[in-house]
Motif scaffolding. Structure first.
Motif, PDB file in Angstrom:
ATOM      1  N   THR A  98     -52.565 -60.344  31.834  1.00 58.39           N
ATOM      2  CA  THR A  98     -51.830 -61.225  32.735  1.00 58.39           C
ATOM      3  C   THR A  98     -50.466 -61.559  32.156  1.00 58.39           C
ATOM      4  OG1 THR A  98     -53.870 -62.157  33.607  1.00 58.39           O
ATOM      5  CG2 THR A  98     -51.882 -63.476  33.885  1.00 58.39           C
ATOM      6  N   LEU A  99     -50.426 -61.836  30.883  1.00 58.09           N
ATOM      7  CA  LEU A  99     -49.161 -62.133  30.219  1.00 58.09           C
ATOM      8  C   LEU A  99     -48.239 -60.912  30.230  1.00 58.09           C
ATOM      9  CD1 LEU A  99     -47.511 -64.234  28.720  1.00 58.09           C
ATOM     10  CD2 LEU A  99     -48.673 -63.561  26.615  1.00 58.09           C
ATOM     11  N   ARG A 100     -48.817 -59.737  30.062  1.00 54.89           N
ATOM     12  CA  ARG A 100     -48.014 -58.510  30.117  1.00 54.89           C
ATOM     13  C   ARG A 100     -47.401 -58.336  31.514  1.00 54.89           C
ATOM     14  NH1 ARG A 100     -50.633 -52.680  29.272  1.00 54.89           N
ATOM     15  NH2 ARG A 100     -51.498 -53.251  31.286  1.00 54.89           N
ATOM     16  N   GLU A 101     -48.184 -58.592  32.564  1.00 53.84           N
ATOM     17  CA  GLU A 101     -47.660 -58.498  33.938  1.00 53.84           C
ATOM     18  C   GLU A 101     -46.539 -59.504  34.163  1.00 53.84           C
ATOM     19  OE1 GLU A 101     -51.511 -57.031  36.525  1.00 53.84           O
ATOM     20  OE2 GLU A 101     -51.352 -59.157  36.014  1.00 53.84           O
ATOM     21  N   TYR A 102     -46.675 -60.677  33.576  1.00 53.18           N
ATOM     22  CA  TYR A 102     -45.646 -61.719  33.704  1.00 53.18           C
ATOM     23  C   TYR A 102     -44.342 -61.249  33.040  1.00 53.18           C
ATOM     24  CZ  TYR A 102     -43.746 -66.498  33.706  1.00 53.18           C
ATOM     25  OH  TYR A 102     -42.990 -67.617  33.913  1.00 53.18           O
ATOM     26  N   ARG A 103     -44.457 -60.697  31.842  1.00 53.95           N
ATOM     27  CA  ARG A 103     -43.259 -60.186  31.154  1.00 53.95           C
ATOM     28  C   ARG A 103     -42.609 -59.052  31.944  1.00 53.95           C
ATOM     29  NH1 ARG A 103     -46.374 -60.228  26.085  1.00 53.95           N
ATOM     30  NH2 ARG A 103     -45.860 -62.170  25.036  1.00 53.95           N
ATOM     31  N   GLU A 104     -43.430 -58.177  32.518  1.00 53.08           N
ATOM     32  CA  GLU A 104     -42.895 -57.082  33.329  1.00 53.08           C
ATOM     33  C   GLU A 104     -42.145 -57.627  34.543  1.00 53.08           C
ATOM     34  OE1 GLU A 104     -46.383 -54.765  34.155  1.00 53.08           O
ATOM     35  OE2 GLU A 104     -46.358 -53.793  32.193  1.00 53.08           O
ATOM     36  N   ALA A 105     -42.653 -58.704  35.132  1.00 48.87           N
ATOM     37  CA  ALA A 105     -41.977 -59.308  36.285  1.00 48.87           C
ATOM     38  C   ALA A 105     -40.633 -59.898  35.877  1.00 48.87           C
ATOM     39  CB  ALA A 105     -42.862 -60.378  36.910  1.00 48.87           C
ATOM     40  N   ILE A 106     -40.571 -60.481  34.702  1.00 52.66           N
ATOM     41  CA  ILE A 106     -39.300 -61.011  34.203  1.00 52.66           C
ATOM     42  C   ILE A 106     -38.328 -59.861  33.966  1.00 52.66           C
ATOM     43  CG2 ILE A 106     -38.174 -62.152  32.252  1.00 52.66           C
ATOM     44  CD1 ILE A 106     -40.759 -63.840  31.965  1.00 52.66           C
ATOM     45  N   ASP A 107     -38.813 -58.811  33.292  1.00 51.53           N
ATOM     46  CA  ASP A 107     -37.947 -57.660  32.985  1.00 51.53           C
ATOM     47  C   ASP A 107     -37.422 -56.972  34.242  1.00 51.53           C
ATOM     48  OD1 ASP A 107     -38.358 -58.169  30.306  1.00 51.53           O
ATOM     49  OD2 ASP A 107     -39.843 -56.567  30.039  1.00 51.53           O
ATOM     50  N   SER A 108     -38.231 -56.929  35.294  1.00 53.30           N
ATOM     51  CA  SER A 108     -37.818 -56.252  36.527  1.00 53.30           C
ATOM     52  C   SER A 108     -36.984 -57.149  37.441  1.00 53.30           C
ATOM     53  CB  SER A 108     -39.047 -55.767  37.297  1.00 53.30           C
ATOM     54  OG  SER A 108     -39.738 -56.869  37.857  1.00 53.30           O
ATOM     55  N   GLY A 109     -36.918 -58.442  37.134  1.00 52.16           N
ATOM     56  CA  GLY A 109     -36.163 -59.370  37.976  1.00 52.16           C
ATOM     57  C   GLY A 109     -36.982 -59.971  39.097  1.00 52.16           C
ATOM     58  N   SER A 110     -38.287 -59.693  39.135  1.00 50.62           N
ATOM     59  CA  SER A 110     -39.151 -60.299  40.158  1.00 50.62           C
ATOM     60  C   SER A 110     -39.275 -61.803  39.945  1.00 50.62           C
ATOM     61  CB  SER A 110     -40.542 -59.668  40.128  1.00 50.62           C
ATOM     62  OG  SER A 110     -40.471 -58.308  40.457  1.00 50.62           O
ATOM     63  N   ILE A 111     -39.168 -62.219  38.693  1.00 52.87           N
ATOM     64  CA  ILE A 111     -39.167 -63.640  38.338  1.00 52.87           C
ATOM     65  C   ILE A 111     -37.862 -63.909  37.613  1.00 52.87           C
ATOM     66  CG2 ILE A 111     -40.241 -65.433  36.938  1.00 52.87           C
ATOM     67  CD1 ILE A 111     -42.860 -63.967  37.148  1.00 52.87           C
ATOM     68  N   VAL A 159     -47.496 -68.482  34.135  1.00 55.18           N
ATOM     69  CA  VAL A 159     -48.150 -67.182  33.956  1.00 55.18           C
ATOM     70  C   VAL A 159     -49.354 -67.075  34.890  1.00 55.18           C
ATOM     71  CG1 VAL A 159     -49.451 -65.745  32.335  1.00 55.18           C
ATOM     72  CG2 VAL A 159     -47.369 -66.894  31.580  1.00 55.18           C
ATOM     73  N   LEU A 160     -50.173 -68.120  34.930  1.00 54.23           N
ATOM     74  CA  LEU A 160     -51.374 -68.089  35.764  1.00 54.23           C
ATOM     75  C   LEU A 160     -51.037 -68.077  37.255  1.00 54.23           C
ATOM     76  CD1 LEU A 160     -53.621 -70.555  33.734  1.00 54.23           C
ATOM     77  CD2 LEU A 160     -53.780 -68.056  33.837  1.00 54.23           C
ATOM     78  N   LYS A 220     -50.106 -64.586  38.290  1.00 56.21           N
ATOM     79  CA  LYS A 220     -51.300 -63.758  38.461  1.00 56.21           C
ATOM     80  C   LYS A 220     -51.969 -64.061  39.794  1.00 56.21           C
ATOM     81  CE  LYS A 220     -54.541 -60.881  37.338  1.00 56.21           C
ATOM     82  NZ  LYS A 220     -54.317 -59.467  37.598  1.00 56.21           N
ATOM     83  N   ALA A 221     -52.053 -65.345  40.165  1.00 57.86           N
ATOM     84  CA  ALA A 221     -52.641 -65.718  41.452  1.00 57.86           C
ATOM     85  C   ALA A 221     -51.826 -65.127  42.601  1.00 57.86           C
ATOM     86  CB  ALA A 221     -52.718 -67.231  41.576  1.00 57.86           C
ATOM     87  N   CYS A 222     -50.512 -65.134  42.461  1.00 57.05           N
ATOM     88  CA  CYS A 222     -49.632 -64.551  43.479  1.00 57.05           C
ATOM     89  C   CYS A 222     -49.883 -63.052  43.616  1.00 57.05           C
ATOM     90  CB  CYS A 222     -48.176 -64.829  43.112  1.00 57.05           C
ATOM     91  SG  CYS A 222     -46.969 -64.088  44.217  1.00 57.05           S
ATOM     92  N   LEU A 223     -49.963 -62.352  42.489  1.00 56.10           N
ATOM     93  CA  LEU A 223     -50.220 -60.904  42.527  1.00 56.10           C
ATOM     94  C   LEU A 223     -51.579 -60.602  43.152  1.00 56.10           C
ATOM     95  CD1 LEU A 223     -48.932 -59.729  39.024  1.00 56.10           C
ATOM     96  CD2 LEU A 223     -47.791 -59.496  41.244  1.00 56.10           C
ATOM     97  N   ASP A 224     -52.590 -61.371  42.773  1.00 53.75           N
ATOM     98  CA  ASP A 224     -53.931 -61.162  43.338  1.00 53.75           C
ATOM     99  C   ASP A 224     -53.945 -61.411  44.844  1.00 53.75           C
ATOM    100  OD1 ASP A 224     -54.842 -60.520  40.826  1.00 53.75           O
ATOM    101  OD2 ASP A 224     -55.885 -62.422  40.499  1.00 53.75           O
ATOM    102  N   ALA A 225     -53.231 -62.450  45.283  1.00 51.37           N
ATOM    103  CA  ALA A 225     -53.173 -62.756  46.715  1.00 51.37           C
ATOM    104  C   ALA A 225     -52.477 -61.632  47.475  1.00 51.37           C
ATOM    105  CB  ALA A 225     -52.458 -64.088  46.945  1.00 51.37           C
ATOM    106  N   LEU A 262     -51.572 -56.205  22.256  1.00 53.99           N
ATOM    107  CA  LEU A 262     -51.645 -57.272  23.249  1.00 53.99           C
ATOM    108  C   LEU A 262     -51.527 -58.622  22.553  1.00 53.99           C
ATOM    109  CD1 LEU A 262     -54.563 -55.830  25.381  1.00 53.99           C
ATOM    110  CD2 LEU A 262     -52.162 -55.951  26.028  1.00 53.99           C
ATOM    111  N   ASP A 263     -51.061 -59.620  23.286  1.00 54.13           N
ATOM    112  CA  ASP A 263     -50.944 -60.958  22.728  1.00 54.13           C
ATOM    113  C   ASP A 263     -51.209 -61.996  23.809  1.00 54.13           C
ATOM    114  OD1 ASP A 263     -48.158 -61.750  23.910  1.00 54.13           O
ATOM    115  OD2 ASP A 263     -47.813 -59.821  22.959  1.00 54.13           O
ATOM    116  N   VAL A 264     -51.375 -63.230  23.384  1.00 50.21           N
ATOM    117  CA  VAL A 264     -51.594 -64.357  24.285  1.00 50.21           C
ATOM    118  C   VAL A 264     -50.688 -65.509  23.860  1.00 50.21           C
ATOM    119  CG1 VAL A 264     -53.972 -63.751  24.893  1.00 50.21           C
ATOM    120  CG2 VAL A 264     -53.534 -65.200  22.898  1.00 50.21           C
ATOM    121  N   LEU A 265     -50.530 -66.481  24.749  1.00 52.44           N
ATOM    122  CA  LEU A 265     -49.750 -67.671  24.416  1.00 52.44           C
ATOM    123  C   LEU A 265     -50.602 -68.623  23.583  1.00 52.44           C
ATOM    124  CD1 LEU A 265     -48.027 -68.557  27.818  1.00 52.44           C
ATOM    125  CD2 LEU A 265     -47.073 -67.288  25.908  1.00 52.44           C
TER     126      LEU A 265
END
Length: 98
Positions: A4-17, A71-72, A75-80, A50-53
């Protein structure tokens, strides 16, 4: 949680967040900065660790709750979205009637 944290970082890197701008909230930005990182002894399918906060070592006074909530919620947004949910149409948007 590590994926989940990896997906969050990817969203930041891509500009989604994005962060900052006129709607930036200083407490949230501070919480992001306070978040520590704990590297796990496992790797993903590409061999990347892999890492966690977590709280920063020796800094129990620093809060990072808003960072974890962000972060959570991502993940809820992606799942929805994966299950077919779409954002609601904005209320109060002008529409042409002719």
């Amino acid at each position: 949680m590590a994926y989940t944290l990896r997906e969050y970082r990817e969203a930041i890197d891509s500009g989604s967040i994005t962060f900052g701008g006129e709607h930036s909230h200083e407490d949230f930005v501070r919480h992001l900065g306070n978040a520590g990182r704990k590297e796990l002894k496992i790797v993903d399918d590409e061999g990347k660790p892999l890492d966690v906060l977590q709280k920063q070592d020796g800094r129990a006074d620093l809060k990072f709750d808003a960072a974890m909530a962000s972060v959570l919620s991502w993940k809820a947004c992606l799942d929805a979205r994966k299950s077919g949910a779409r954002p609601p149409r904005p209320v109060g948007m002008p529409r042409r009637i002719y």
